[in-house]
Design an enzyme around this catalytic site. Sequence first.
Site, PDB file in Angstrom:
ATOM      1  N   PHE A   1       0.837  -1.215   0.000  1.00  0.00           N
ATOM      2  CA  PHE A   1       0.000   0.000   0.000  1.00  0.00           C
ATOM      3  C   PHE A   1       0.862   1.251   0.000  1.00  0.00           C
ATOM      4  O   PHE A   1       0.508   2.254   0.620  1.00  0.00           O
ATOM      5  CB  PHE A   1      -0.983  -0.037   1.181  1.00  0.00           C
ATOM      6  CG  PHE A   1      -1.584  -1.383   1.395  1.00  0.00           C
ATOM      7  CD1 PHE A   1      -2.479  -1.892   0.468  1.00  0.00           C
ATOM      8  CD2 PHE A   1      -1.231  -2.172   2.475  1.00  0.00           C
ATOM      9  CE1 PHE A   1      -3.008  -3.165   0.619  1.00  0.00           C
ATOM     10  CE2 PHE A   1      -1.753  -3.444   2.633  1.00  0.00           C
ATOM     11  CZ  PHE A   1      -2.651  -3.930   1.704  1.00  0.00           C
TER      12      PHE A   1
ATOM     13  N   ARG B   1     -10.192  -0.343 -19.507  1.00  0.00           N
ATOM     14  CA  ARG B   1     -10.488  -1.777 -19.587  1.00  0.00           C
ATOM     15  C   ARG B   1     -10.067  -2.470 -18.297  1.00  0.00           C
ATOM     16  O   ARG B   1      -9.032  -2.166 -17.716  1.00  0.00           O
ATOM     17  CB  ARG B   1      -9.716  -2.397 -20.751  1.00  0.00           C
ATOM     18  CG  ARG B   1      -9.812  -3.917 -20.762  1.00  0.00           C
ATOM     19  CD  ARG B   1      -9.999  -4.521 -22.104  1.00  0.00           C
ATOM     20  NE  ARG B   1      -8.918  -4.181 -23.016  1.00  0.00           N
ATOM     21  CZ  ARG B   1      -8.969  -4.454 -24.328  1.00  0.00           C
ATOM     22  NH1 ARG B   1     -10.021  -5.039 -24.865  1.00  0.00           N
ATOM     23  NH2 ARG B   1      -7.969  -4.130 -25.095  1.00  0.00           N
ATOM     24  N   ILE B   2     -10.885  -3.402 -17.864  1.00  0.00           N
ATOM     25  CA  ILE B   2     -10.568  -4.204 -16.695  1.00  0.00           C
ATOM     26  C   ILE B   2      -9.962  -5.513 -17.192  1.00  0.00           C
ATOM     27  O   ILE B   2     -10.617  -6.284 -17.902  1.00  0.00           O
ATOM     28  CB  ILE B   2     -11.832  -4.450 -15.850  1.00  0.00           C
ATOM     29  CG1 ILE B   2     -12.354  -3.108 -15.299  1.00  0.00           C
ATOM     30  CG2 ILE B   2     -11.557  -5.435 -14.722  1.00  0.00           C
ATOM     31  CD1 ILE B   2     -11.377  -2.308 -14.444  1.00  0.00           C
TER      32      ILE B   2
ATOM     33  N   ASN C   1      -8.670  -8.187 -15.502  1.00  0.00           N
ATOM     34  CA  ASN C   1      -9.167  -9.401 -14.857  1.00  0.00           C
ATOM     35  C   ASN C   1     -10.257  -8.981 -13.880  1.00  0.00           C
ATOM     36  O   ASN C   1      -9.974  -8.405 -12.829  1.00  0.00           O
ATOM     37  CB  ASN C   1      -8.017 -10.111 -14.122  1.00  0.00           C
ATOM     38  CG  ASN C   1      -8.460 -11.412 -13.475  1.00  0.00           C
ATOM     39  OD1 ASN C   1      -9.635 -11.595 -13.134  1.00  0.00           O
ATOM     40  ND2 ASN C   1      -7.523 -12.324 -13.307  1.00  0.00           N
ATOM     41  N   PRO C   2     -11.506  -9.219 -14.223  1.00  0.00           N
ATOM     42  CA  PRO C   2     -12.590  -8.720 -13.377  1.00  0.00           C
ATOM     43  C   PRO C   2     -12.529  -9.249 -11.945  1.00  0.00           C
ATOM     44  O   PRO C   2     -12.963  -8.564 -11.011  1.00  0.00           O
ATOM     45  CB  PRO C   2     -13.867  -9.208 -14.085  1.00  0.00           C
ATOM     46  CG  PRO C   2     -13.437 -10.143 -15.150  1.00  0.00           C
ATOM     47  CD  PRO C   2     -11.985  -9.915 -15.420  1.00  0.00           C
TER      48      PRO C   2
ATOM     49  N   GLY D   1      -5.421   0.176  -8.396  1.00  0.00           N
ATOM     50  CA  GLY D   1      -4.869  -0.043  -7.057  1.00  0.00           C
ATOM     51  C   GLY D   1      -5.265   1.012  -6.048  1.00  0.00           C
ATOM     52  O   GLY D   1      -5.371   0.731  -4.863  1.00  0.00           O
ATOM     53  N   GLU D   2      -5.453   2.237  -6.470  1.00  0.00           N
ATOM     54  CA  GLU D   2      -5.648   3.301  -5.493  1.00  0.00           C
ATOM     55  C   GLU D   2      -7.069   3.878  -5.470  1.00  0.00           C
ATOM     56  O   GLU D   2      -7.531   4.333  -4.433  1.00  0.00           O
ATOM     57  CB  GLU D   2      -4.680   4.471  -5.756  1.00  0.00           C
ATOM     58  CG  GLU D   2      -3.470   4.114  -6.559  1.00  0.00           C
ATOM     59  CD  GLU D   2      -2.163   4.148  -5.761  1.00  0.00           C
ATOM     60  OE1 GLU D   2      -1.226   3.483  -6.195  1.00  0.00           O
ATOM     61  OE2 GLU D   2      -2.081   4.829  -4.753  1.00  0.00           O
TER      62      GLU D   2
END
Lengths: 691, 344, 170
Positions: free
Chosen positions: A233, A579-580, A582-583, A655-656
């Site tokens: 983190f 785009r995602i 890996n959902p 990530g954030e």
Amino acid sequence: MSDLLTTTAVGTHQARLDGPAKVRGLAPYAYEHPFDDPLFLYPLQAKIARGQAAHIDPSAAEAAEGVVHVLTHDNAPELADTDDGELAILRSAEIGFRGQYLGAVIATTPEQARHAASLIEITYAQDDHDVELREDHPASREPESGSGDDVRTGNVDTALAEAAVSIDERYSTPMEHNNPMEPHTTVALRDGDELTLWTSTQGVHPARATLAPILGVEQEKIRIISPHVGGGFGSKGLPHADMMLTALAAQAVPGRPVKYAVTRQQMFSITGYRAPTLQHIRLGARTDGTLTAFAYDAISMSSQTKEFPEESTKPGRMMYAGDNRRLTQRVVPLDVPVPSWMRAPGEASGMVGLEIAMDELAVAAGIDPIELRVRNDPTTDPDTGLPFNQRRLIDCLREGADRFGWEKRNPQPRARQENGWFVGMGVASATYPASRQPGSVARIRRTPEGFEVSIGAADLGTGTWTVLSQTAADALGVPIGQVDLRIGDTALPNATVAGGSTGLASWSTAIVTAAQELRSEHGADPAIGAEAHGEAEANPAAEKFALHSFGAHFAEVRIQPTTGEIRLRRMFGMFSAGRIVNPTTARSQLIGGMTMGVGMALHEKGELDPRFGHVVNHDLAEYHVPVNADITDIEADWLDEKDPQAGPLGARGVGEIGIVGAAAAIANAAFNATGVRVRDLPIFGDAFLPT
Amino acid sequence: MNPFDYERAADAAGAVSTVTDRPDAVFLAGGTNLVDHLKLGVAEPDLVVDINRLELTEVEALDDGGLRIGAMVRNSDAAADPRIRRDYPLLARALLSGASGQLRNAATMGGNLLQRTRCVYFQDTSTPCNKREPGAGCSAIGGYTRYHAILGASADCVATHPSDMAVALTALDATVVVLGATGERRISVTELHRLPGDRPEQDTVLEHGELITALELPPPRPGASTYRKIRDRASYAFALVSVAARVDVDTAGHAPVIREAAIALGGVAHKPWRARAAEAVLRGAEPTAETFLAAADAELEAAEPLDGNRFKVPMTRGAISSVLAELTGVPEALPESTTEDTHE
Amino acid sequence: MGHSLHLTVDGQEHTLVVDSRTTLLDALRDRLGVMSAKKGCDHGQCGACTVLVDGRRLNSCLALALTHDGAEVTTADGLAPEGEFSTLQRAFLAHDAFQCGYCTPGQVCSAAGMLAEAADGAPSVVTDDLEGPVELSEEEIRERMSGNLCRCGAYVNIVTAVSRAAEESR
């Protein structure tokens, strides 16, 4: 705009490839590689916040059972570069903050090292210290390492005075600690003139590039290995003093690995934290809610040892419009531990003040808080004047409102009560820059089984092992089973840090480029042993567009009015992140960010005692992070989209953004439930009790 | 952690004799508090006498209808015991409110009673603490006191006792059976723990070497009872305030009357706090929201909060009245509206 | 100050000599090289070190190794003998019930111990009827799993995984 990759694996569910090892506990973290005959390190830490360790007497420790070496500034190896105050440790007797390393004991067992460290007598010469952040602090100044100058456009004071509706409030966020579950750990082995570090880092190459010049050795003489990282983190993004201390210790005992896992208590002074902020926000608007004045003056605590600004004004630069604008960012360097990155540094703290302020403005103007944000959605970036890549904040707000059931919200506070608890709903926006870092290199080599794909990237729970394998499979046009990914080692090609939500965009660009190179150099069916490299360049779209992700958080909380207890009931986040890839793993990251946002809203606060200068609730019993029972119901979803400006995957990284705005949504829900406006995080139950 | 000798006790009398003879010896039961303190340097024994294999693990019915619980019964086993669930639900709930599933599997009934305070300064050997080092000074006064006392504290110590279980036992008027070098004695739980006074290093009235061997619960009393814990997290957190209460209401007459009430508070004092003043207000009174608040106010009249824990006074008041309302089925009094109030 | 100690860990017998100060967790990690049990806080405040000792879940960091002389210790690795995953581990994989994976072996061991406790009828603090049968609702699972912190924030997926595993093994 780059050509988007044709995808098969990307965009689909793929279970974590590192999962089978992790559910058995067999994926090796830094401490857990097999080592022969290791030694154990326990550090000495300053017990004053400012002054000198006038005398350190190591004799009792040196005589203790099992002790191999005692390291202090009296015998520590020379450093070639001492500019970095955090990493240039054991230089002198000077003490800049309580908890600073003063040395270390290296012994045969961990029990011996810890006990021997307690035998060392340190005589202090204590100076007065100052660890209290306040708005009028005389040492307040512009950050030297800030990301932007003050903004002064138009005349804010006049516009505020003339505004039909205005608010003028102060907000604060506390000291928050990353607390990844795996404490920062380094095992260091010096073998001849070579140094190997098994460590827990978000970037093996950046860590090496930081340490090598300080140690005065060629980068090639250092190898850093970090295949699995137990959370970070941000706190494992930049090397901290613990890594340097272990590296110095290894110099003293060549040939034997030195193991040092930072204790949970030590993490509160050594491994970085989110600096506390004070935010003064003034907003002026017309009766329809459109902003005419926007003033945001923020201060964050920094350290005399090394500057790190928690730039809470960052999102204020680009979130909302207003002809008259003023943004100032200051830091106050104090005798405190060195702050550092914590999930969405700047955005996470800044979107607390700003998004509560917007909720206050909505109340003042009598406008639905979603509608207020819609009316203030700028068409171009107010900061740079550039067009946005895709600014779909309004879509996130509206789609999220539908999914959450916003229409059931009564705008009147204290209007809803269930089983003795007040219930309320709140909303807040989310944003995070979509950056890509240049310089990552991937190497792809044809093997008898398929393709070996190598890049020094990091997986700190982010899903890197999985999503980069998916990316490589599509880039090569093969099933994922033919991809043999290797990450987390400086012996692999250079990778930029896993930070700032840049990892995926940066590393995937290198992999896609390497796959193109492999094809163009070796044809569609490369021979076994054929290999190619690809490097990620800076994103050219960053010159033409303001690149950001957006989102909207919706929270429902309940508050017991007689005891003050506040609990989350449910939370939903709707995001626009390109785009995602890996959902499954993306949803986990978003929910994880929101969960940390619940901690930020309701639990987390480092209690820095001004008399002593250290965080006194320095463990996981007293510094509360959410437990399972606190997280009743959190869901996240995203708009189905691809961002052609973001790179070949069209993906922006998640990530954030999950934490940004999450705490404000909860604070706004608490106001809706009770009519009590809390402007200082965290929101403890005290706020709802009569005084 | 200092080096120490280790012995495994074969029987209770032997353990007591060994520890009595060594001034720096300690008993080791579940270890959830002692091992923590060994690592922190808060406890520095030269001998650890491990009593985990002592046969103090039975829960037995007493002739008077009460229950005897061996000191080495694990917290989770006590909470799951069908007799405790049926006859002493506030004890079961208090046990289940404490710590986590794993910790309750290790923690023992005797050890839980003898937990030491969670005061952050007590646990940090780099800051002065009178409890750890008599005469060193109290760092909590003027410091971080969110979890500290509002009742019965002294100029030398403002720490609280962290146990949930002990609060329930206090409301239940339980008895502690103690074995010492000169024989066995019985101590009421309400008399076991001390207020800090000028000797905060002394948590309880036990002498060095005395070992708790059992707890005895009196026969179940009539009325409804429960345990309520107010904490910053929904679980796995120490109490800010807790309430163990039993209320017996006589509904035979024209208006209902409280025959008997027993209330104990956690998180507010150096010992589990028996709320005698509140009980006196309730006894013989009609169960109403006003009565409950008056009872809470009577108890809190003596409260002396610190800068960091003033909120505990209204929180305790709310918790007492809320629990009494729940137990008697009387609607709760809501605090007056504070709309547009702000918290700075 | 060496003391002899006998432990069975994941089916393997070990005799070792430990310092009286050595915790069960450090005996596993530093003496036996059994790294499945993790050290997150070393003070019983996070649950990463959770293992099953004679079938019960315990924080191995707060136990002296010598206390458990002769005990049978099972780590998450031991729950997958010969690499054959337990129902719980399959559910954790299927529902992405972890991110960094560091708390995961402790979560898995804790869940295994918790399911056994519930099967024995042990109530929790959120059980309305202390004398009634235990229904493992999501609220019950959340409370019973609260001794295991997950900083990545995988709680909602952990609850789903444990819930599915509980249904499957019923």
